[in-house]
Structures are given as structure tokens and as C-alpha cells.
Design an enzyme around this catalytic site. Structure first.
Site, mmCIF file in Angstrom:
data_model
loop_
_atom_site.group_PDB
_atom_site.id
_atom_site.type_symbol
_atom_site.label_atom_id
_atom_site.label_comp_id
_atom_site.label_asym_id
_atom_site.label_seq_id
_atom_site.Cartn_x
_atom_site.Cartn_y
_atom_site.Cartn_z
ATOM 1 N N ASP A 1 0.844 -1.201 0.000
ATOM 2 C CA ASP A 1 0.000 0.000 0.000
ATOM 3 C C ASP A 1 0.881 1.254 0.000
ATOM 4 O OD1 ASP A 1 -3.220 0.483 1.146
ATOM 5 O OD2 ASP A 1 -1.832 2.172 1.011
ATOM 6 N N THR B 1 -1.768 6.528 0.777
ATOM 7 C CA THR B 1 -2.296 7.827 0.363
ATOM 8 C C THR B 1 -3.159 8.348 1.514
ATOM 9 O OG1 THR B 1 -4.364 6.940 -0.509
ATOM 10 C CG2 THR B 1 -2.460 6.954 -2.015
ATOM 11 N N THR C 1 -16.098 -2.442 -9.448
ATOM 12 C CA THR C 1 -17.275 -1.780 -8.874
ATOM 13 C C THR C 1 -18.476 -1.816 -9.818
ATOM 14 O OG1 THR C 1 -18.094 0.434 -8.321
ATOM 15 C CG2 THR C 1 -16.172 0.366 -9.701
ATOM 16 N N ASP C 2 -19.663 -1.730 -9.232
ATOM 17 C CA ASP C 2 -20.880 -1.656 -10.059
ATOM 18 C C ASP C 2 -20.913 -0.373 -10.891
ATOM 19 O OD1 ASP C 2 -21.365 0.134 -7.937
ATOM 20 O OD2 ASP C 2 -23.324 -0.700 -7.420
ATOM 21 N N GLU C 3 -20.102 0.631 -10.479
ATOM 22 C CA GLU C 3 -20.173 1.925 -11.167
ATOM 23 C C GLU C 3 -19.698 1.856 -12.610
ATOM 24 O OE1 GLU C 3 -19.122 5.355 -8.966
ATOM 25 O OE2 GLU C 3 -19.482 4.384 -7.057
ATOM 26 N N TYR D 1 -13.794 8.559 -11.966
ATOM 27 C CA TYR D 1 -13.492 7.372 -11.139
ATOM 28 C C TYR D 1 -13.952 6.099 -11.859
ATOM 29 C CZ TYR D 1 -14.498 3.678 -7.751
ATOM 30 O OH TYR D 1 -14.606 2.452 -7.123
ATOM 31 N N LYS E 1 -11.905 2.842 -13.489
ATOM 32 C CA LYS E 1 -12.141 1.461 -13.032
ATOM 33 C C LYS E 1 -12.558 0.589 -14.224
ATOM 34 C CE LYS E 1 -12.026 -0.072 -9.355
ATOM 35 N NZ LYS E 1 -10.905 -0.684 -8.586
ATOM 36 N N LEU F 1 -20.658 8.351 1.848
ATOM 37 C CA LEU F 1 -21.939 8.760 2.441
ATOM 38 C C LEU F 1 -22.117 8.319 3.898
ATOM 39 C CD1 LEU F 1 -24.793 10.070 1.883
ATOM 40 C CD2 LEU F 1 -25.593 7.733 1.584
ATOM 41 N N ASP G 1 -26.254 19.419 -6.232
ATOM 42 C CA ASP G 1 -26.041 18.033 -6.640
ATOM 43 C C ASP G 1 -24.628 17.816 -7.185
ATOM 44 O OD1 ASP G 1 -26.717 15.420 -6.952
ATOM 45 O OD2 ASP G 1 -28.264 15.749 -8.475
ATOM 46 N N PRO H 1 -22.179 16.808 -10.040
ATOM 47 C CA PRO H 1 -22.366 16.863 -11.497
ATOM 48 C C PRO H 1 -22.427 15.455 -12.100
ATOM 49 C CG PRO H 1 -20.201 17.759 -10.842
ATOM 50 C CD PRO H 1 -20.934 17.433 -9.579
HETATM 51 P P1 NAD Z 1 -10.022 3.276 -0.064
HETATM 52 O O1 NAD Z 1 -9.933 4.578 -0.792
HETATM 53 O O2 NAD Z 1 -10.534 3.231 1.324
HETATM 54 O O3 NAD Z 1 -8.558 2.604 -0.018
HETATM 55 C C1 NAD Z 1 -7.696 2.586 -1.113
HETATM 56 C C2 NAD Z 1 -6.343 2.079 -0.626
HETATM 57 O O4 NAD Z 1 -5.472 1.999 -1.767
HETATM 58 C C3 NAD Z 1 -5.667 3.003 0.383
HETATM 59 O O5 NAD Z 1 -5.097 2.245 1.437
HETATM 60 C C4 NAD Z 1 -4.571 3.702 -0.437
HETATM 61 O O6 NAD Z 1 -3.443 4.066 0.343
HETATM 62 C C5 NAD Z 1 -4.232 2.599 -1.433
HETATM 63 N N1 NAD Z 1 -3.645 3.135 -2.665
HETATM 64 C C6 NAD Z 1 -4.111 4.161 -3.434
HETATM 65 N N2 NAD Z 1 -3.295 4.374 -4.479
HETATM 66 C C7 NAD Z 1 -2.304 3.445 -4.394
HETATM 67 C C8 NAD Z 1 -1.171 3.141 -5.183
HETATM 68 N N3 NAD Z 1 -0.890 3.843 -6.281
HETATM 69 N N4 NAD Z 1 -0.388 2.100 -4.811
HETATM 70 C C9 NAD Z 1 -0.647 1.396 -3.691
HETATM 71 N N5 NAD Z 1 -1.702 1.660 -2.886
HETATM 72 C C10 NAD Z 1 -2.522 2.659 -3.239
HETATM 73 O O7 NAD Z 1 -10.854 2.332 -1.025
HETATM 74 P P2 NAD Z 1 -11.934 1.211 -0.683
HETATM 75 O O8 NAD Z 1 -13.248 1.857 -0.482
HETATM 76 O O9 NAD Z 1 -11.387 0.323 0.362
HETATM 77 O O10 NAD Z 1 -11.983 0.452 -2.077
HETATM 78 C C11 NAD Z 1 -11.094 -0.624 -2.340
HETATM 79 C C12 NAD Z 1 -11.359 -1.142 -3.736
HETATM 80 O O11 NAD Z 1 -12.700 -1.588 -3.843
HETATM 81 C C13 NAD Z 1 -11.167 -0.087 -4.834
HETATM 82 O O12 NAD Z 1 -10.534 -0.704 -5.928
HETATM 83 C C14 NAD Z 1 -12.576 0.326 -5.178
HETATM 84 O O13 NAD Z 1 -12.672 0.746 -6.511
HETATM 85 C C15 NAD Z 1 -13.331 -0.953 -4.932
HETATM 86 N N6 NAD Z 1 -14.757 -0.808 -4.560
HETATM 87 C C16 NAD Z 1 -15.106 0.025 -3.533
HETATM 88 C C17 NAD Z 1 -16.448 0.106 -3.150
HETATM 89 C C18 NAD Z 1 -16.879 0.965 -1.993
HETATM 90 O O14 NAD Z 1 -18.070 1.098 -1.747
HETATM 91 N N7 NAD Z 1 -15.965 1.537 -1.221
HETATM 92 C C19 NAD Z 1 -17.407 -0.622 -3.856
HETATM 93 C C20 NAD Z 1 -17.005 -1.455 -4.899
HETATM 94 C C21 NAD Z 1 -15.673 -1.540 -5.239
HETATM 95 P P1 TYD Z 2 -20.566 7.803 -2.090
HETATM 96 O O1 TYD Z 2 -20.516 7.210 -0.720
HETATM 97 O O2 TYD Z 2 -19.597 8.867 -2.473
HETATM 98 O O3 TYD Z 2 -20.477 6.572 -3.095
HETATM 99 P P2 TYD Z 2 -20.716 6.528 -4.705
HETATM 100 O O4 TYD Z 2 -20.783 7.893 -5.243
HETATM 101 O O5 TYD Z 2 -19.473 5.814 -5.121
HETATM 102 O O6 TYD Z 2 -21.968 5.746 -4.889
HETATM 103 O O7 TYD Z 2 -22.012 8.359 -2.330
HETATM 104 C C1 TYD Z 2 -23.147 7.535 -2.170
HETATM 105 C C2 TYD Z 2 -24.369 8.352 -2.521
HETATM 106 O O8 TYD Z 2 -24.536 9.395 -1.552
HETATM 107 C C3 TYD Z 2 -24.252 9.051 -3.859
HETATM 108 O O9 TYD Z 2 -25.539 9.037 -4.487
HETATM 109 C C4 TYD Z 2 -23.846 10.465 -3.495
HETATM 110 C C5 TYD Z 2 -24.522 10.675 -2.157
HETATM 111 N N1 TYD Z 2 -23.813 11.603 -1.229
HETATM 112 C C6 TYD Z 2 -24.508 12.652 -0.629
HETATM 113 O O10 TYD Z 2 -25.693 12.867 -0.873
HETATM 114 N N2 TYD Z 2 -23.820 13.471 0.216
HETATM 115 C C7 TYD Z 2 -22.497 13.302 0.492
HETATM 116 O O11 TYD Z 2 -21.921 14.119 1.267
HETATM 117 C C8 TYD Z 2 -21.817 12.194 -0.094
HETATM 118 C C9 TYD Z 2 -20.365 11.939 0.178
HETATM 119 C C10 TYD Z 2 -22.518 11.360 -0.946
#
Ligand code: NAD
Ligand code: TYD
Length: 337
Positions: free
Chosen positions: A33, A36, A126-128, A151, A155, A191, A273, A275
């Protein structure tokens, strides 16, 4: 089994490291890791003494760092969690870091995995990548990719590179695409932890737009178990959607959090909102359920209660991540909204 977990100091990665070490006594983990803003070694507190765990600070987009860690360890699998993961940052602060880590970094890992004959590569996606849904339907693995923000575009780019490494070079790679996670150790820019943290401080809860955007929420440990299932049973070249099929508008989530914390709904503040804000995500998890036998275990009520209790019990963790640079970030993103 020696696993390389990239991004293991982040939210899902750290939960996965703990989960996999707790669940399998024969597993060793190298957490690679870059630390960051989202990477936090406090997420792994207590593991330092575990002989089955090692931390290596390194950047997946730096060829020397990647080369060194692959040369030092013989991995049985790479699980790539490392990413720039926040949509709002990709919109407000530029896409470059997202391209660097999510696209270039993934390619460097794929190249290294091929070079070192790593038997399995799991890309955490991710589903996104599918884009946004209308009022009906759910994303299946056959849904065409349609990412709408930087983002999700990066992905999706990574997913295509993983597909190409498997298709053209025969790398044993699988892709998981999960819906929105929540749970312990989530950075309070997303969120659910943001709303919990603000509610605890009695600060306004900024809901984007009309609050009717829908996300499909999964408790992080259910996601970890699904990834472990795909690691072990997933078929080379396949994509697996992961979700618990609990999809509700954001405003309902925010109200539930306030109810759990016994805080007034007057804290809710509708703000400008995001964008291009994707209206609805919803996953069809049939494939992983029927082909690999995974099921989510947590109801949203159980998962949310566990999460809120964790944030209440871990005040110092929250204080540390919400100081300094976080305050500048918050002011920049929400100050004039
Ligand atoms: P996060 O932002 O909490 O953590 C990301 C980690 O990656 C951090 O520890 C950061 O230091 C490390 N990192 C970033 N850039 C790096 C680099 N260049 N080299 C090495 N390490 C690096 O993210 P998360 O929410 O834990 O998500 C983890 C993974 O799951 C991501 O790939 C994300 O796209 C995916 N994901 C997240 C969600 C969600 O809801 N959070 C949902 C679906 C998929
Ligand atoms: P987020 O947790 O950023 O996940 P993602 O955009 O990857 O789905 O946001 C989840 C939802 O919540 C999204 O529709 C944006 C909304 N949101 C707010 O309304 N207020 C906030 O401050 C944040 C961070 C997200």
C-alpha cells in the site's frame, strides 16, 4: 497460500486482510500500500506481531516498487484493491491520480503477475462501471459498461486491461464488481461514515440534490467473504457481480442513521447536486449465488448497527482521520455548496 493484497490499508482492503487471516490459518498476506490519504495503518492495528502478515509500503504505479515486491515474495494470488476510490475527488480535484493508480497501476500489476507466473489475479472492481439505471432493472455481468465519471471510467479501463491480459496472454484473472460498501474503517468522505461523523458532531448532513439517488448497500464483511469465494472458486476470465440487493434512496439511509443516533432530522441539509450524478445502481447477484454458492449474511439493519457501534467505540480513530488535511478537503468540497 501467500496473498498479495494491494490497498490493504484502505477501508475494504484492511477488512479483507483481517477477514482472510481470521478465516484461514494457512493464509499469509503481504499488504502492499502506498498510504495515500485513504491508507491508514491504524486500520490494521494489532496485526503487526502476526507472523502471517507483512506490510510493504509501495506504489502500484511505480515499476520499481512493483518489481521489488514481486521479486521478494512468491505470490499464489494478487488481489488488487488499491485505487483512488472517491467519485467526488475525481470530479473536483482532477482525474490524473485516478488514471495513474487505477489504470497504469493495474497494468503494472498484470505485467508483474504474468512475468512471475502468479496463478491467480483478482481485480476488485465496482458496479459503477455499468453506469446508471433508470427506475427498473438491475446490473448483470452482461450489462454493457457505461461509466459516467472519471473514477468509474478509470475502473472500467482497469477491467478492460484485466480482460485483455486474460484473453490475450492467458493470465488467470477474475473480476469482482461490487455495490456500495459500508462498515468499520471507512474513510468519512463516503456517504455513510460522513453522515455518522457529522451527526455525532451535530453538524449539517449534506444530501446531494433531491436525495432520491439509489445505491445498493452491502456490509463490508459480506463483500470480503464474496471476494474470498471468488479467489478460491471463481472461473478464469469470469466477472462476478456482488451485492446484497438492498437498494434504497440516500435520504432513507440518512434518516436511518439519524434515528439510530437519536439525532434530529433538522440536521439534514440539501446541497447542490454532484455533477452527472448517477441516479440508480442495483446489482443482480444471481451468478455468484448460484454458481459459487455465496450469500450475503448481514441485513442492512444489522450491518448499520454494527457500523454505527464501531464508530461510537472508535472515537480516536475518527478524530485522527478527521483532522488536518481532512478539514481542508471538507472545506473545499462542501464550503460553497
Ligand atoms: P479506499 O480509498 O478506502 O482505499 C484505497 C487504498 O489503496 C488506500 O489504502 C490507499 O493508500 C491505497 N492506494 C491508493 N493508491 C495506491 C497506489 N498507487 N499504490 C498502492 N496503494 C494505493 O478504497 P476502498 O473503499 O477500500 O476500495 C477498495 C477497492 O474496492 C477499490 O478498488 C474500489 O474501486 C473498490 N470498490 C469500492 C467500493 C466501496 O463502496 N468503497 C465498492 C465497490 C468496489
Ligand atoms: P458515495 O458514498 O460517495 O459513493 P458513490 O458515489 O461511489 O456511490 O455516495 C453515495 C451516494 O450518496 C451518492 O448518491 C452520493 C450521495 N452523497 C450525498 O448525498 N452526500 C455526500 O456528502 C456524499 C459523500 C454522498
Amino acid at each position: 497460500m501467500k496473498l498479495m493484497v494491494t490497498g490493504g490499508a484502505g477501508f475494504i482492503g484492511s477488512n479483507f486482510v483481517r477477514y482472510v487471516l481470521d478465516t484461514h490459518t494457512d493464509v499469509h498476506v503481504v499488504n502492499f500500500d502506498a498510504l495515500t490519504y485513504a491508507g491508514n495503518l491504524e486500520n490494521l492495528a494489532g496485526l503487526e506481531e502476526d507472523s502471517r502478515y507483512a506490510f510493504v509500503r509501495g506504489d502500484i504505479s511505480n515499476p520499481d516498487d512493483v518489481q521489488a515486491v514481486f521479486a521478494q515474495y512468491g505470490f499464489d494470488a494478487v488481489l488488487n484493491f488499491a485505487a483512488e476510490s472517491h467519485v467526488d475527488r475525481s470530479l473536483h480535484f482532477g482525474a490524473q491520480a485516478f488514471i495513474q493508480t487505477n489504470v497504469l497501476g493495474t497494468q503494472l500489476l498484470l505485467d508483474a503477475a504474468r512475468k512471475h507466473d502468479v496463478p491467480r489475479f483478482v481485480q476488485i472492481s465496482t458496479d459503477e462501471v455499468y453506469g446508471s439505471l433508470g427506475d427498473d432493472g438491475r446490473f448483470s455481468e452482461a450489462t454493457p459498461m457505461g461509466p459516467n465519471n472519471p473514477y468509474s471510467a478509470t475502473k472500467a479501463g482497469a477491467d478492460f486491461l484485466v480482460r485483455a491480459a486474460e484473453h490475450s496472454h492467458g493470465l488467470d484473472a477474475v473480476i469482482t464488481r461490487c455495490s456500495n460498501n459500508y462498515g468499520p474503517y471507512q474513510f468519512p468522505e463516503k456517504l455513510i461514515p460522513l453522515m455518522i461523523a457529522n451527526a455525532l458532531e451535530g453538524k449539517p448532513l449534506p444530501v446531494y440534490g433531491d436525495g432520491m439517488h439509489v445505491r445498493d448497500w452491502i456490509f463490508v464483511l459480506d463483500h470480503c467473504e464474496a471476494i474470498d469465494t471468488v479467489l478460491r472458486k471463481g472461473v478464469k476470465g469470469e466477472v462476478y457481480n456482488i451485492g446484497s440487493m438492498y437498494d434504497v434512496p440516500n435520504i432513507e439511509i440518512v434518516k436511518l442513521i439519524l434515528k439510530h443516533l437519536d439525532k434530529p432530522e433538522s440536521l439534514i441539509t440539501y446541497v447542490k447536486d454532484r455533477p452527472g450524478h448517477d441516479r440508480r445502481y442495483a446489482m443482480d447477484n444471481t451468478k455468484i449465488r448460484t454458481e459459487l454458492g455465496w450469500e450475503p449474511k448481514y441485513t442492512f439493519e444489522q450491518g448499520l448497527k454494527t457500523t454505527i457501534d464501531w464508530y461510537l467505540a472508535n472515537g480516536p480513530w475518527l478524530e485522527h482521520v478527521r483532522s488536518g488535511r481532512y478539514l481542508q478537503y471538507y472545506e473545499k468540497l462542501y464550503g460553497d455548496r
